[in-house]
Scaffold this active site. Structure first.
Site, PDB file in Angstrom:
ATOM      1  N   CYS A   2     -51.142   1.399   9.326  1.00 18.94           N
ATOM      2  CA  CYS A   2     -49.916   2.065   9.699  1.00 18.94           C
ATOM      3  C   CYS A   2     -50.179   2.972  10.887  1.00 18.94           C
ATOM      4  CB  CYS A   2     -49.388   2.893   8.522  1.00 18.94           C
ATOM      5  SG  CYS A   2     -49.228   1.972   6.982  1.00 18.94           S
ATOM      6  N   ARG A  48     -44.885   2.143   8.813  1.00 20.57           N
ATOM      7  CA  ARG A  48     -45.589   1.327   7.830  1.00 20.57           C
ATOM      8  C   ARG A  48     -45.761  -0.134   8.238  1.00 20.57           C
ATOM      9  NH1 ARG A  48     -44.093  -0.592   1.680  1.00 20.57           N
ATOM     10  NH2 ARG A  48     -46.259  -0.889   1.021  1.00 20.57           N
ATOM     11  N   LEU A  49     -46.989  -0.609   8.069  1.00 18.64           N
ATOM     12  CA  LEU A  49     -47.288  -2.032   8.067  1.00 18.64           C
ATOM     13  C   LEU A  49     -47.593  -2.381   6.619  1.00 18.64           C
ATOM     14  CD1 LEU A  49     -47.830  -4.670   9.672  1.00 18.64           C
ATOM     15  CD2 LEU A  49     -50.217  -3.954   9.820  1.00 18.64           C
ATOM     16  N   ALA A  50     -46.667  -3.030   5.943  1.00 21.71           N
ATOM     17  CA  ALA A  50     -46.759  -3.239   4.495  1.00 21.71           C
ATOM     18  C   ALA A  50     -47.773  -4.333   4.174  1.00 21.71           C
ATOM     19  CB  ALA A  50     -45.387  -3.606   3.941  1.00 21.71           C
ATOM     20  N   ASN A  73     -53.171   6.122   7.203  1.00 20.33           N
ATOM     21  CA  ASN A  73     -53.330   4.912   8.008  1.00 20.33           C
ATOM     22  C   ASN A  73     -54.621   4.232   7.583  1.00 20.33           C
ATOM     23  OD1 ASN A  73     -53.668   2.999  10.060  1.00 20.33           O
ATOM     24  ND2 ASN A  73     -54.534   4.488  11.467  1.00 20.33           N
ATOM     25  N   GLY A  74     -54.516   3.029   7.054  1.00 17.22           N
ATOM     26  CA  GLY A  74     -55.724   2.301   6.684  1.00 17.22           C
ATOM     27  C   GLY A  74     -55.608   1.625   5.334  1.00 17.22           C
TER      28      GLY A  74
END
Length: 646
Positions: A2, A48-50, A73-74
């Site tokens: 993210c 967010r990158l889900a 993030n991570g």
């Protein structure tokens, strides 16, 4: 994976509008949604990158009573095991995400909670009870985190462009940061190439509260003066390493979306893909780059391993035209000058992964630093041998065995090689000894700056900046271990994991994962004697042995061929600079920026156009000038909004 951003200011509390402005610049890091949390002096934002708990893992996220909040993030790869232990101690979970483990683990262990994490992360945690902000970065610097002082307050974010969304953050280039880039290929933390912007160093945490700010190192690479496994059976050690790496890959395959893998054709990516195929139930989907230039192309090795494993494999070609077309966007995402064009094809590769419907990819990065794989380490070994035995007749034969994959190798000409490999022979114990030849080559770019900027840059010593990072027992370690430490803290964390890693993957909204940088693997390798890393001039000795029975002999016996691409040659067509290059490096544009000497750059451009820039020094100088000018145009010159990569 993210993007995170936030503000802390007890005098002028943050607003939702400011946080939205910051997080909107990080849409590429988190295209699946955004969130904001405000609580008095602090504001947390998240893009967010889900990947895990697609429905319930939105951030910022809190504990049961809302007194501990996190924007993260991570990935935490051991979150199921941590979650089970926390539930056994009475903690209640509202989601199935790895993020929620962080707030409960903090409740149990305070600031030391990070020591329990196996993952790659940048964390912003707000303790409302103690009115205390905690910023933490993972052990080796896989995920970025920047911050800037705002008088009574502080701003932080995954990328600098989010800080620049705040009018209070100035946009000026920093001489110390530039001096570091044109020495080490990156700005050594906590410095950056921007004045007033700091990078949280890998393995550090920053505590911010009413009493001030405290920067603490919570982890660092460490090597024993005497390797503790020096007398162990090599076969047993190879088996232990095999099991460790299999488990590291197993953990890093955890996701609620498909996971792919990069396949370069070299040993490291071949090991990762082999583990996925032979030791897990995950369907193997692999991705690779190919080049028209035979000197850089490894497609034959890629096809061989793909056929050996039976993987579903795809490759994407990258031409010189593709590199030139994508380079401005590369600089925009890297946020730093670049002395190589290599990140651009990696951004193109990440784009192909995303186009195939994948959000996560495993990569073999980190193996060279952990197991002594670089030619730089072997070169240092030869130079130390030459220093100890200057009259030996073996020195020429040893030198000729290096760099067989480079048409213009430093070892190709006798006079050149004697000068190159004789660098620093009177200072074999210097921390930077192994890196002296790289430093000398990279610093050949400095005379292209204007006299004023040359004076500014000369005030900052790259070796002094390195010395400030070294642990007290550094001098007691074996030579190879010292070389590994410096490489991990310079090129790896600042360039390979950042400019060429996180930034290029996230430009395509892709999360890259690094099994060779599992903390257990690093700890195991750090305790190995140097002879099990480099034996003679064969690199990664034990790693090869651990997987020899599962890989084709052509892979395990193959000498390392580093990832390289055509650099300056990509920006010329029929002995003319491409139109945008000619405009950016024109006399008028150079004088307007005030960074580089227009006459000197003009001669360099003419040399490159004529095809006479065949050495590393000329190529690095051209790439450094071009990328710095792009950086200036994108981030410094505009008086209003950032211009973006165009």
């Amino acid at each position: 994976m993210c993007g995170i951003a936030g503000l802390w200011n007890p005098v002028d509390p943050p607003t939702r509008e400011a946080l939205q402005a910051m997080i909107s610049t990080l849409h590429h890091r988190g295209p699946d949604g955004t969130g904001v949390h405000l609580d008095g002096p602090v504001g947390l934002a998240h893009a967010r990158l889900a990947i895990i708990d697609l429905a319930g893992g939105a951030q910022p996220l809190a504990n049961e009573d809302g007194t501990v909040w996190v924007s993260f993030n991570g990935e935490i790869f051991n979150y199921p095991e941590l979650r089970a232990g926390l539930q056994a101690r009475g903690h209640r979970f509202a989601t199935a995400s790895d993020t929620e483990v962080l707030v409960h683990l903090y409740e149990e262990h305070g600031d030391d909670f990070v020591e329990h994490l196996n993952g790659q992360f940048a964390i912003a945690l707000w303790d409302a009870r103690r009115q205390r902000l905690l910023l933490v970065r993972d052990r080796v610097g896989i995920r970025p985190l920047f911050y800037a002082d705002l008088g009574a307050g502080l701003a932080f974010a995954s990328e600098v462009k989010a800080l620049f969304a705040l009018p209070a953050v100035p946009r000026r280039l920093d001489a110390a940061g530039l001096a570091s880039v044109f020495s080490w290929w990156s700005a050594l933390p906590p410095g950056t190439v921007f004045e007033g912007v700091h990078s949280l160093p890998p393995g550090h945490r920053l505590v911010v509260d009413a009493r001030g700010r405290q920067l603490v190192r919570w982890w660092d690479w460490s090597f024993p003066a005497e390797p503790v496994v020096a007398t162990a059976d090599e076969d047993a050690l190879a088996d232990e390493l095999h099991a460790l790496l299999v488990d590291a890959v197993r953990l890093q395959l955890r996701a609620d979306v498909p996971v792919g893998a990069y396949l370069s054709g070299g040993l490291d990516s071949s090991i990762i893909t082999t583990i996925v195929r032979r030791h897990t139930d995950t369907p193997l989907r692999s991705f690779s780059l190919t080049f028209d230039d035979a000197e850089f192309d490894e497609s034959a090795h890629q096809r061989e391993l793909a056929a050996h494993l039976g993987t579903r494999h795809s490759s994407i070609a990258c031409s010189r035209e593709d590199i030139a077309a994508g380079f401005a966007r590369t600089v925009w995402h890297a946020e730093t000058p670049l002395v190589r064009a290599a990140p651009t094809p990696m951004m193109r590769l990440a784009g192909s992964v995303r186009a195939a419907g994948y959000k996560v990819v495993l990569t073999g990065e980190g193996a060279d630093e952990v197991f002594g794989g670089y030619d730089l380490f072997k070169e240092a070994k030869i130079r130390r041998f030459i220093a100890a035995q200057p009259g030996s007749t073996r020195r020429r034969r040893l030198v000729e065995r290096l760099y067989p994959y480079i048409a213009t190798s430093p070892a190709a000409a006798r006079a050149l090689s004697q000068g190159h490999f004789a660098t620093g022979l009177d200072r074999t114990d210097a921390p930077e000894f192994a890196h002296m030849t790289r430093l000398a080559t990279t610093r050949r770019s400095l005379p292209f700056f204007t006299p004023d900027w040359q004076q500014r840059l000369a005030r900052h010593s790259p070796t002094a900046a390195l010395a400030a990072m070294l642990p007290p027992d550094f001098g007691t370690w074996p030579a190879l271990c010292r070389d590994q430490y410096v490489e991990a803290h310079t090129l790896m964390s600042g360039y390979l994991l950042s400019s060429q890693g996180d930034r290029m993957a996230m430009a395509a909204s892709i999360e890259a994962r690094f099994p060779f940088l599992d903390p257990r693997v690093i700890d195991f390798a750090s305790r190995l004697p140097p002879r099990l890393k480099i034996r003679g001039l064969l690199e990664k000795r034990l790693l090869r042995q651990a997987f020899a029975h599962e890989l084709p002999a052509s892979i395990t016996r193959r000498a390392k061929q580093p990832y390289r691409v055509p650099d300056s040659a990509s920006f010329f067509d029929e002995q003319r600079p491409r139109p945008w290059v000619a405009e950016l490096l024109s006399e008028g544009t150079l004088r307007e920026a005030g960074l580089f000497d227009a006459t000197a750059v003009g001669k360099l451009v003419a040399k490159c156009a004529a095809g006479r820039a065949i050495g590393f020094g000329d190529n690095m100088a051209f790439m450094g000038v071009l990328s710095t000018m792009l950086l200036h145009r994108q981030f410094i010159r505009p008086a209003g909004a950032l211009t973006g990569p165009a």
